[in-house]
Write an enzyme that holds these catalytic residues in place. Structure first.
Site: not given
Length: 301
Positions: A15, A35, A126, A165
Site C-alpha cells: 500500500k 502509522d 519488515r 491429515d
C-alpha cells in the site's frame, strides 16, 4: 470531483509503496497514514514502540479527518488524498464514506490482494514494521471477508467433525520419500495422533481424513486412495467416516488442494470443530479460513 482513495490490504501488501509511486506521478494527491501520526504524536523513533489505547487512536482518527479536510479544501490544484492504511475495519471505511458524502467528495478503493504465503514472507523482512503472526492472520481473515471469500463459522445442524491429515500426522513414513506412494502401505502409525482420533470418535465426533497424497496413477486413478484407506482403517484403526484426497494429476500446493476439498466436500456436510495437521502452510490455511487447527510437529516445508 476530489477523491479520497482508501487502500485496502494487509500489512506488507504494498500500500505505502503504491501511494508513494502514485503521488510522484499524479501531482495534487497527498498521503495520510495512521502509522505516521501514531509515531509522531508519541515522538517514537520506531513504529513498534507505539502502544495502542482507545484515547490515542481517537486522537489519530481526529488528526486524519482534520488533515484530509484541510488538504481537500486547499484549492483547485488539490485532486485528492490517499488514506494508505489497511482500512480493513468496515466501520472505518463507513466513516470515510460518510465524511466524503458530507462534503461532496468521491471515495475509491484501491485493493491489494496478496497471497497469504507472500504476506508472511514479506512480514518476516519488515523489521520494526512487522506485525505479530496472529495479528496478520486476523487481518487476512478480514481481507477475505472484504473480498467476499468464504470464512468458516461452522455448519450448525450437521454432525460435528474433526479433520485429520495423513502424512506426518496419522502416519510416519518408513523408509520412503513423500512421493513414493507405491510404499505408502509400509508407513507406521503416529500413536498419539491415532489415539486422539479414536478418542474424538468415542466422544461422538465424525472423523474425516484429508490427504494431499495423489489419489492414484494414470493407469489406476484411485490406487493410492485405496491403499491409503486400507492403511488408515486396517493398520491405524482410525474410525473414519470420510476420506478425501488429491485427484490424480493435480500438482497444486497442499493448502490450495485441501481448502478446495474443504469447501466442496466437507463444509456442507459437517460442523467442523478442529483440524489436525503438520505442514505449516496447511495449518495456516485452516486457521485463516476459520477452522481451529492443532499442529502435530514443526512442518515448515
Amino acid at each position: 470531483m476530489k477523491k479520497i482513495i482508501l487502500t485496502i490490504g494487509c500489512p506488507g501488501s504494498g500500500k505505502s509503496t503504491w501511494a508513494r509511486e502514485f503521488i510522484a506521478k499524479n501531482p495534487g494527491f497527498y498521503n495520510i497514514n495512521r502509522d505516521d501520526y501514531r509515531q509522531s504524536i508519541m515522538a517514537h523513533e520506531e513504529r513498534d514502540e507505539y502502544k495502542y489505547t482507545k484515547k490515542k487512536e481517537g486522537i489519530v482518527t481526529g488528526m486524519q479527518f482534520d488533515t484530509a479536510k484541510s488538504i481537500l479544501y486547499g484549492g483547485d490544484s488539490v485532486k485528492g488524498v490517499i488514506i494508505s492504511d489497511t482500512n480493513l475495519n468496515p466501520e472505518r471505511r463507513l466513516a470515510w464514506e460518510t465524511f466524503a458524502k458530507e462534503y461532496g467528495w468521491k471515495v475509491e478503493h484501491k485493493v491489494f490482494d496478496v497471497p497469504w504465503t507472500e504476506l508472511v514472507k514479506r512480514n518476516s523482512k519488515r523489521g520494526t514494521k512487522a506485525v505479530p503472526i496472529d495479528v496478520l492472520r486476523s487481518m487476512y481473515k478480514s481481507m477475505r471477508e472484504y473480498l467476499g471469500l468464504p470464512v468458516y463459522n461452522g455448519t450448525p445442524g450437521k454432525p460435528k467433525a474433526v479433520i485429520f491429515d495423513v502424512d506426518g500426522t496419522l502416519a510416519k513414513m518408513n523408509g520412503r520419500g513423500p512421493y513414493d506412494l507405491e510404499k505408502c502401505d509400509t508407513d507406521v502409525i503416529n500413536p498419539m495422533v491415532v489415539e486422539l482420533s479414536k478418542m474424538y470418535a468415542l466422544m461422538g465426533y465424525q472423523i474425516v481424513v484429508v490427504s494431499g497424497r495423489e489419489s492414484g496413477t494414470k493407469e489406476d486413478p484411485t490406487k493410492y486412495y485405496r491403499m491409503t484407506r486400507k492403511w488408515v482403517e486396517d493398520i491405524a484403526g482410525v474410525p473414519l467416516v470420510m476420506q478425501c484426497q488429491r485427484e490424480q494429476g493435480d500438482t497444486r500446493k497442499d493448502d490450495v488442494v485441501k481448502e478446495e476439498i474443504f469447501w466442496k466436500h466437507i463444509a456442507p456436510h459437517f460442523d467442523v470443530k478442529l483440524a489436525i495437521d503438520d505442514r505449516t502452510q496447511v495449518v495456516e490455511m485452516w486457521r485463516r479460513i476459520g477452522v481451529e487447527c492443532w499442529q502435530v510437529a514443526s512442518g515448515d516445508f
